[in-house]
Scaffold this motif. Structure first.
Motif, PDB file in Angstrom:
ATOM      1  N   SER A 352      -0.206  -7.223   8.032  1.00  0.00           N
ATOM      2  CA  SER A 352       0.600  -6.254   7.307  1.00  0.00           C
ATOM      3  C   SER A 352       0.427  -4.872   7.931  1.00  0.00           C
ATOM      4  O   SER A 352      -0.712  -4.427   8.159  1.00  0.00           O
ATOM      5  CB  SER A 352       0.176  -6.218   5.844  1.00  0.00           C
ATOM      6  OG  SER A 352       0.832  -5.167   5.162  1.00  0.00           O
ATOM      7  N   LEU A 354       0.700  -1.949   6.723  1.00  0.00           N
ATOM      8  CA  LEU A 354       0.034  -0.992   5.847  1.00  0.00           C
ATOM      9  C   LEU A 354      -1.279  -1.517   5.299  1.00  0.00           C
ATOM     10  O   LEU A 354      -2.193  -0.725   5.038  1.00  0.00           O
ATOM     11  CB  LEU A 354       0.959  -0.620   4.686  1.00  0.00           C
ATOM     12  CG  LEU A 354       2.299   0.021   5.095  1.00  0.00           C
ATOM     13  CD1 LEU A 354       3.121   0.342   3.854  1.00  0.00           C
ATOM     14  CD2 LEU A 354       2.068   1.279   5.931  1.00  0.00           C
ATOM     15  N   PHE A 397       8.839  -8.651   7.045  1.00  0.00           N
ATOM     16  CA  PHE A 397       8.660  -7.773   5.884  1.00  0.00           C
ATOM     17  C   PHE A 397       9.928  -6.958   5.629  1.00  0.00           C
ATOM     18  O   PHE A 397      10.644  -6.568   6.549  1.00  0.00           O
ATOM     19  CB  PHE A 397       7.475  -6.833   6.112  1.00  0.00           C
ATOM     20  CG  PHE A 397       6.168  -7.551   6.245  1.00  0.00           C
ATOM     21  CD1 PHE A 397       5.487  -8.013   5.133  1.00  0.00           C
ATOM     22  CD2 PHE A 397       5.610  -7.774   7.501  1.00  0.00           C
ATOM     23  CE1 PHE A 397       4.281  -8.672   5.260  1.00  0.00           C
ATOM     24  CE2 PHE A 397       4.405  -8.430   7.634  1.00  0.00           C
ATOM     25  CZ  PHE A 397       3.732  -8.889   6.510  1.00  0.00           C
ATOM     26  N   ASP A 399      10.424  -4.368   2.284  1.00  0.00           N
ATOM     27  CA  ASP A 399      10.134  -3.053   1.693  1.00  0.00           C
ATOM     28  C   ASP A 399       8.635  -2.888   1.498  1.00  0.00           C
ATOM     29  O   ASP A 399       8.018  -3.651   0.737  1.00  0.00           O
ATOM     30  CB  ASP A 399      10.831  -2.896   0.334  1.00  0.00           C
ATOM     31  CG  ASP A 399      12.338  -2.752   0.475  1.00  0.00           C
ATOM     32  OD1 ASP A 399      12.762  -2.263   1.522  1.00  0.00           O
ATOM     33  OD2 ASP A 399      13.063  -3.143  -0.457  1.00  0.00           O
ATOM     34  N   SER A 400       8.075  -1.899   2.156  1.00  0.00           N
ATOM     35  CA  SER A 400       6.672  -1.500   1.936  1.00  0.00           C
ATOM     36  C   SER A 400       5.731  -2.693   1.950  1.00  0.00           C
ATOM     37  O   SER A 400       4.691  -2.694   1.276  1.00  0.00           O
ATOM     38  CB  SER A 400       6.546  -0.753   0.592  1.00  0.00           C
ATOM     39  OG  SER A 400       7.379   0.377   0.581  1.00  0.00           O
ATOM     40  N   CYS A 401       6.108  -3.711   2.679  1.00  0.00           N
ATOM     41  CA  CYS A 401       5.288  -4.914   2.848  1.00  0.00           C
ATOM     42  C   CYS A 401       5.012  -5.635   1.529  1.00  0.00           C
ATOM     43  O   CYS A 401       4.045  -6.402   1.416  1.00  0.00           O
ATOM     44  CB  CYS A 401       3.964  -4.572   3.535  1.00  0.00           C
ATOM     45  SG  CYS A 401       4.159  -3.821   5.149  1.00  0.00           S
ATOM     46  N   ASN A 402       5.853  -5.414   0.528  1.00  0.00           N
ATOM     47  CA  ASN A 402       5.686  -6.115  -0.745  1.00  0.00           C
ATOM     48  C   ASN A 402       6.621  -7.317  -0.850  1.00  0.00           C
ATOM     49  O   ASN A 402       6.346  -8.233  -1.631  1.00  0.00           O
ATOM     50  CB  ASN A 402       5.930  -5.174  -1.926  1.00  0.00           C
ATOM     51  CG  ASN A 402       4.857  -4.110  -2.039  1.00  0.00           C
ATOM     52  OD1 ASN A 402       3.677  -4.384  -1.773  1.00  0.00           O
ATOM     53  ND2 ASN A 402       5.249  -2.902  -2.413  1.00  0.00           N
ATOM     54  N   THR A 403       7.713  -7.296  -0.120  1.00  0.00           N
ATOM     55  CA  THR A 403       8.656  -8.427  -0.112  1.00  0.00           C
ATOM     56  C   THR A 403       8.897  -8.849   1.337  1.00  0.00           C
ATOM     57  O   THR A 403       8.783  -8.031   2.265  1.00  0.00           O
ATOM     58  CB  THR A 403       9.987  -8.046  -0.764  1.00  0.00           C
ATOM     59  OG1 THR A 403      10.530  -6.902  -0.087  1.00  0.00           O
ATOM     60  CG2 THR A 403       9.790  -7.731  -2.233  1.00  0.00           C
ATOM     61  N   ASP A 417       8.454 -12.228  -3.161  1.00  0.00           N
ATOM     62  CA  ASP A 417       7.727 -11.043  -3.614  1.00  0.00           C
ATOM     63  C   ASP A 417       6.237 -11.369  -3.595  1.00  0.00           C
ATOM     64  O   ASP A 417       5.769 -12.260  -4.321  1.00  0.00           O
ATOM     65  CB  ASP A 417       8.175 -10.644  -5.024  1.00  0.00           C
ATOM     66  CG  ASP A 417       7.656  -9.278  -5.426  1.00  0.00           C
ATOM     67  OD1 ASP A 417       6.706  -8.771  -4.776  1.00  0.00           O
ATOM     68  OD2 ASP A 417       8.183  -8.695  -6.386  1.00  0.00           O
ATOM     69  N   ARG A 419       3.735  -9.706  -4.673  1.00  0.00           N
ATOM     70  CA  ARG A 419       3.016  -9.309  -5.878  1.00  0.00           C
ATOM     71  C   ARG A 419       3.149 -10.316  -7.013  1.00  0.00           C
ATOM     72  O   ARG A 419       2.380 -10.272  -7.981  1.00  0.00           O
ATOM     73  CB  ARG A 419       3.526  -7.943  -6.351  1.00  0.00           C
ATOM     74  CG  ARG A 419       3.318  -6.836  -5.327  1.00  0.00           C
ATOM     75  CD  ARG A 419       4.167  -5.635  -5.637  1.00  0.00           C
ATOM     76  NE  ARG A 419       5.598  -5.947  -5.505  1.00  0.00           N
ATOM     77  CZ  ARG A 419       6.562  -5.039  -5.638  1.00  0.00           C
ATOM     78  NH1 ARG A 419       6.255  -3.763  -5.899  1.00  0.00           N
ATOM     79  NH2 ARG A 419       7.831  -5.384  -5.512  1.00  0.00           N
TER      80      ARG A 419
END
Length: 607
Positions: A352, A354, A397, A399-403, A417, A419
Motif C-alpha cells: 500500500s 500509504l 487501488f 481511493d486513498s488505498c481503502n478500495t 472495500d 475496511r
C-alpha cells in the motif's frame, strides 16, 4: 584400342604360295580418364610374329588370342586339303605336306605362348594396367613430384590459417566456456523424502471388484490430492512460514516488521528528469551479491517495498508462496523470508503506498489477503466460493488505498472495500464475456479504469456510470489481434502501455477528456511459451515515458524503452543473468534500480 596381327608361316614360302593366318581382333581396352601411364608398344624381337602388347594378358584376352590362333590353324588345314586333292600327289607326299603343316602350326602356338610369358614376366600390372619396365622410372618421378607439390600446398594453407587466427578459434571451440552455476544465495530448498508408492498388480477379479469367493467388494476409496485453501480468518505469520523455518519464534517470524517500520517513504513518486535517467542508466550493473533465490517456484508477481532507505523486493510464485528479500543484507539467515498464505499461484503482490506495513496479494485460489507486518497476521479481504474456481488476476487501488478493483477469470471486475469486515465485494461488474488479464485505475482521475483480457480488447470504463448487469464501455480499443496480457496507465495518467500475444507492445496517448489514441506500436517477441510467465511491461514510477520489459533475445537481457519506442539500453550480464526475466519492476523511490524475476524463483537486481 584395337590391334590386329598377321602371322606368316615358313611352309607357305617353300611352296611358293603365301599361307597366311587370317586377321583377328582383340577386345577394346579402356584406360581410366585420369591415368598418367601411357602404354607403349613393345618392339618385336621376332620378325615372324607381330604381337599385341597393348594390355596385360588376363584370362579374357588370353583366351581370345588362343581362339584366333586355333582358327588360323583350321583355315590352313582346309586350304591344304583342297590343294592336295587338286594335285593328286602320292600318299607319301601328302603325309609329308600334312606333317609340315602340323609342325608349322605347333611352332606358331609355341611362339605365341613364349611371347605371352615374356610379356607377363617383363611387365608390371597396376590397377589393371600394364606398365613396362621403361615406364617405372617415369611413374616414380611423377608420384614424387605430386607428393612434393601436395606438401607445399599443405604448408601454405597452414600459414594462411595461422594468419587468419583459425588456430585460436579451433582452440576456443574445442574448449567451450563453462557455464556459471546458478546463485546459491537466498532460499535453500530441501527435498523431502517421498515414500515409495506400492500398487498391487491388476488382476481380472480386482478389476471386476470381486473377491476369490465371488462376493462383490466395496468401491475403492480415492484420496483427495487437491490442496484446499487456507481458512478465511486471520492466520499468524508463523503458521504460514515456509517449511524450512517452522521452528523459529514469533519475533523471528516478524523480522521484516521492524525493518519496514524503520523508515517510512518521505516522498513517493518523486519525479526525475529524463536526461538524468538516461545518463545514470548507462552505469547500471549487476553483481553476484545482487542475485538470490527468493521463492521455490516460478515467479508470477513482483514488487518493491516503497521505502527510500530499504531495498526489499517481494515475489509471489506458482505454489502460493510470497518471498521477501532484503537486498542489502549479507546475512544469509535474515536475507530471505518466505510465507505461504495461498495454495495456488500468487498472481499479484503490492505494498500500500500509504500504509507501507501492509502487503496485499491475490491468487488463483480466489482469495485476496493482506499481510499486516505490525500484527504479524495474514487476513482475508475478499474471496469467492472455492467451488467457482474463479481465478483472481490482479488488483489496483482506487481511493486513498481503502478500495480496490479486482480482475477475475470469469470476466468480472469486483469493487472491494478493505475496511469492510465482510469478505464479499461491494459491486461486481461483468465487463467481458472472456477471461480478464488486468485492470488499471487512472491515478489522476481514479473513477476511470481500463480492463484487458482474452477478447483482444482494451476497454475504458467510468465507475460513476457503470451498471453491474449491463456494463457498456466508454471507449473500445481494437489494436491487438490476440489476447492482451496486460494494460496499465502511466503514473501521470496520460499514457497507456499494453502487451499482447500478437508480438506487439502498444502505447496510447490519453488527453484530458479521456480520449485514447494510438501513439506507437512496437514489434516485440512475446512468445514466452508455456513454461514462462507472460511479459508484462511496466512503467517507471518516477520517470515519465520510460518502461521496462522482458526479452527473449540471447544473450539474456532486460530491455528499457522510452515512449517513442527507442531502446535506451538492454541490461545484460552473461556471468549472472542467463535466463529470461519475464517480470521486471523499477524501484518507486530510486532512479535506476530495478529487479527482474525468472522461472526458477530467482531475482536479479540491477543498480
Amino acid at each position: 584400342m584395337r590391334r590386329s596381327a598377321r602371322l606368316q608361316t615358313s611352309s607357305g614360302t617353300r611352296s611358293g604360295n603365301d599361307t597366311s593366318i587370317s586377321q583377328f581382333k582383340l577386345p577394346p581396352i579402356r584406360l581410366p580418364a585420369r591415368s598418367r601411364v601411357r602404354l607403349r608398344e613393345v618392339p618385336d624381337p621376332d620378325p615372324v610374329i607381330t604381337p599385341v602388347p597393348a594390355a596385360p594378358l588376363d584370362k579374357t584376352n588370353k583366351s581370345t588370342l588362343m581362339h584366333g590362333l586355333d582358327q588360323c590353324s583350321k583355315d590352313d588345314l582346309k586350304r591344304n586339303s583342297k590343294r592336295k586333292k587338286r594335285t593328286n600327289t602320292d600318299d607319301g607326299s601328302k603325309r609329308s605336306r600334312s606333317s609340315d603343316t602340323d609342325l608349322d602350326n605347333h611352332n606358331i602356338n609355341n611362339d605365341v605362348k613364349g611371347k605371352e610369358n615374356s610379356i607377363v614376366k617383363n611387365s608390371d600390372c597396376v590397377n589393371g594396367l600394364t606398365i613396362w619396365p621403361s615406364e617405372t622410372a617415369d611413374v616414380d618421378y611423377e608420384v614424387q613430384t605430386y607428393q612434393k607439390l601436395r606438401e607445399e600446398n599443405l604448408k601454405a594453407n597452414q600459414q594462411l590459417f595461422a594468419s587468419l587466427g583459425f588456430v585460436n578459434i579451433k582452440t576456443m571451440i574445442e574448449t567451450p566456456k563453462q557455464k556459471n552455476k546458478p546463485s546459491q544465495r537466498g532460499l535453500i530448498l530441501t527435498k523431502e523424502a517421498k515414500e515409495p508408492i506400492t500398487t498391487e498388480v491388476r488382476r481380472s477379479l480386482r478389476i471386476k471388484q470381486i473377491d476369490p469367493q465371488g462376493t462383490s467388494l466395496p468401491e475403492a476409496v480415492v484420496e483427495d490430492t487437491h490442496e484446499h485453501r487456507l481458512p478465511s480468518g486471520p492466520i499468524s505469520f508463523k503458521d504460514t512460514l515456509y517449511l524450512n523455518k517452522k521452528d523459529i519464534s514469533e519475533m523471528e517470524a516478524c523480522f521484516f516488521t521492524s525493518q519496514m517500520n524503520l523508515s517510512k517513504p518521505v516522498e513517493i513518486y518523486q519525479e526525475y528528469s529524463y536526461t538524468k535517467f538516461v545518463s545514470t542508466l548507462q552505469s547500471v550493473n549487476i553483481t553476484e551479491n545482487l542475485v538470490a533465490k527468493v521463492v521455490p517456484g516460478r515467479v508470477f508477481s513482483l514488487a518493491w517495498h516503497p521505502s527510500s532507505e530499504l531495498l526489499i523486493s517481494i515475489a509471489g510464485d506458482k505454489y502460493g508462496h510470497v518471498g521477501l528479500w532484503n537486498v542489502k543484507t549479507q546475512d544469509s539467515s535474515d536475507m530471505v523470508t518466505v510465507f505461504k498464505p495461498h495454495t495456488k499461484p500468487v498472481s499479484h503482490v503490492a505494498i500500500s503506498p500509504l500504509l507501507t506495513h501492509k502487503l496485499y496479494s491475490c491468487s488463483y485460489d480466489s482469495t485476496l489477503r493482506c499481510g499486516d507486518f505490525e500484527k504479524c497476521i495474514f487476513d482475508e479481504i475478499f474471496s469467492v466460493p472455492e467451488e467457482q474456481d474463479d481465478l483472481f488476476r490482479n488488483f489496483d487501488f482506487v481511493d486513498s488505498c481503502n478500495t480496490m478493483l479486482v480482475s477475475q477469470y470469469s470476466g468480472n471486475v469486483s469493487l472491494v472495500d478493505i475496511r469492510s469486515p465482510q469478505t464479499d465485494a461491494e459491486h461486481v461488474y461483468q465487463v467481458s464475456k472472456k477471461s480478464l488479464r488486468s485492470v488499471s485505475v487512472n491515478p489522476v482521475q481514479p473513477h476511470y479504469f481500463i480492463s484487458a483480457g482474452n477478447d483482444t480488447l482494451i476497454n475504458l470504463w467510468d465507475l460513476r456510470f457503470i451498471k453491474p448487469k449491463s456494463a457498456k464501455p466508454i471507449q473500445m480499443l481494437h489494436n491487438h489481434s490476440k489476447s492482451v496480457s496486460s494494460a496499465y496507465f502511466s503514473p501521470t495518467g496520460h499514457k497507456i502501455l499494453s502487451s499482447s500475444a500478437d508480438n506487439t507492445i502498444i502505447l496510447y496517448r490519453v488527453d484530458e477528456s479521456m480520449n485514447i489514441e494510438l501513439e506507437k506500436s512496437i514489434k516485440h517477441n512475446n512468445n514466452t511459451g508455456r513454461w514462462l510467465t507472460k511479459f508484462q511491461p511496466k512503467w517507471h514510477p518516477v520517470v515519465q515515458n520510460i518502461f521496462v520489459s522482458g526479452s527473449m533475445n540471447r544473450p539474456r537481457e532486460i530491455e528499457v524503452f522510452d515512449s517513442k519506442g527507442t531502446l535506451l539500453r538492454a541490461l545484460t550480464n552473461e556471468d549472472h543473468l542467463s535466463s529470461v526475466c519475464s517480470l521486471n519492476v523499477f524501484h518507486p523511490n530510486q532512479l535506476c534500480t530495478l529487479v527482474g524475476a525468472n522461472a526458477s524463483g530467482r531475482l536479479f537486481v540491477f543498480m
